[in-house]
Scaffold this motif. Structure first.
Motif, short mmCIF file in Angstrom:
data_model
loop_
_atom_site.label_atom_id
_atom_site.label_comp_id
_atom_site.label_asym_id
_atom_site.label_seq_id
_atom_site.Cartn_x
_atom_site.Cartn_y
_atom_site.Cartn_z
N ARG A 1 -2.40 3.35 4.81
CA ARG A 1 -3.04 4.37 3.55
C ARG A 1 -2.90 5.80 4.10
N SER B 1 0.89 6.57 4.85
CA SER B 1 1.56 7.05 3.48
C SER B 1 1.27 8.02 2.90
N MET C 1 0.45 4.37 -2.91
CA MET C 1 0.02 5.62 -2.37
C MET C 1 1.13 6.51 -3.25
N ASP D 1 -11.15 5.00 -0.77
CA ASP D 1 -10.59 3.64 -0.60
C ASP D 1 -11.13 2.42 -1.37
N ASP E 1 0.65 -1.24 0.04
CA ASP E 1 0.00 -0.01 0.05
C ASP E 1 1.02 1.39 0.09
N HIS F 1 -4.80 -1.62 7.18
CA HIS F 1 -4.47 -1.17 6.21
C HIS F 1 -5.02 0.46 5.89
N TRP G 1 -9.21 3.38 -4.71
CA TRP G 1 -8.18 2.41 -4.52
C TRP G 1 -8.55 1.03 -4.87
N HIS H 1 -8.09 12.30 1.31
CA HIS H 1 -8.18 10.88 1.36
C HIS H 1 -9.47 10.56 2.03
#
Length: 335
Positions: free
Chosen positions: A196, A199, A166, A243, A162, A192, A271, A183
């Motif tokens: 994300r 990141s 990103m 996401d 991930d 996760h 995502w 985001h």
């Protein structure tokens, strides 16, 4: 098995070795035995087989779903398709159950293992201080964790990188001129979701751009509200990463109702890729995490963990591809 042995003029033991993938027969003979087995429509008797070798020839998967959201359904279906197809090739079944809580998921594992219903399990969506890995280790049940870097040591894991994903997304958006990126993701407890967000924050610091983070429970309503909140900021993002595709569609509704256009005013990235991303107007730039491929890698790890496929199991990390489509294809921004 006696019929197959008589047809080929070999012993029943040789038939057993060939059909059960055991050493002691040539690949040529194994192929001939399987061909006759197909011709005779022979199938192993699961209960007798379990009694004979003390294996269930099954792998368990429990989905913990405590909401009414449809987010992620496409991913789960594709993942299970890849997982079950590869297992079926080794005459191993996939046992599925859905529960509302992690505590109940642990109880399912304990029951399955006590009753020898499964030989191993696959664990999805690790959470903060997750009790499942320790519980499985405690009862001695083999497990493969589909997890990121937050998985506890000593477990076989299969994951998607991930952080690298990103980086690709942010690099693409910066190349299109974006300097304010939002985001819309999942709850804090999911490993996760944490990765994300962290990141994106790290990429923002590295590139000197602004980032804005919003948390949801993955429902469409929460995705809509989170997007509206981002757009009401004093300096709202000019690009938003969602996401999954369901959150992305909910976000597009909020963007449109605010009198803005995708991608001219706000770029959108999902995502997860899927038919929705390709059928949307505009088509959505999306991350191809290849859920089926992830399922196949997971089944391979499980079979290796059980000693049924080649070398011992090792952890694996997949590198996703960014599929660039119209939702981020506006003219280069200048601010």
């Amino acid at each position: 098995m006696r019929d197959i042995a008589d047809r080929l003029g070999i012993s029943e033991a040789a038939v057993s070795f060939a059909l059960n993938g055991k050493p002691g027969v040539s690949e040529e003979l194994r192929t001939r035995v399987r061909a006759v087995a197909e011709e005779l429509d022979w199938r192993p008797h699961a209960a007798a087989r379990a009694l004979a070798d003390a294996n269930a020839h099954a792998v368990g998967l429990v989905l913990c779903r405590d909401d009414n959201s449809t987010s992620g359904e496409g991913f789960f279906i594709q993942f299970m398709a890849g997982l079950s197809t590869a297992l079926e090739n080794e005459s191993t079944a996939l046992v599925l159950q859905i529960v509302p809580t992690v505590a109940e998921e642990v109880q399912v594992y304990r029951r399955w293992w006590r009753e020898r219903r499964v030989d191993a399990v696959v664990v999805l969506n690790l959470i903060r201080d997750d009790p499942r890995p320790d519980a499985l280790a405690g009862i001695g049940c083999p497990a493969v964790l589909v997890a990121g870097p937050y998985a506890p040591p000593g477990h076989v894991t299969v994951s998607v990188d991930d952080a690298a994903a990103m980086h690709r997304i942010v690099a693409h958006l910066i190349d299109r001129g974006h300097r304010r990126i939002g985001h819309v993701g999942g709850p804090d407890e999911l490993d996760h979701a944490q990765l994300r967000r962290s990141s994106l924050s790290a990429e923002g610091r590295r590139a000197g751009i602004q980032t804005a983070l919003a948390r949801t429970d993955y429902t469409e309503q929460a995705g809509y509200r989170a997007t509206r909140a981002l757009l009401r900021r004093k300096r709202p993002p000019t690009a938003i990463v969602f996401d999954n595709e369901i959150l992305a569609l909910a976000g597009i509704s909020a963007i449109t109702e605010a009198g803005l256009r995708v991608p001219d005013d706000v770029a959108v990235v999902s995502w997860e890729d899927g038919p929705i991303c390709r059928l949307s107007t505009p088509q959505l730039t999306a991350l191809d995490r290849s859920a089926q491929q992830l399922g196949r890698h997971t089944s391979d790890a499980v079979l290796r963990l059980l000693g049924r496929a080649g070398a011992p199991a090792t952890s694996a990390e997949l590198q996703p591809e960014l599929l660039i489509r119209a939702s981020t294809d506006a003219k280069r921004l200048t601010n």
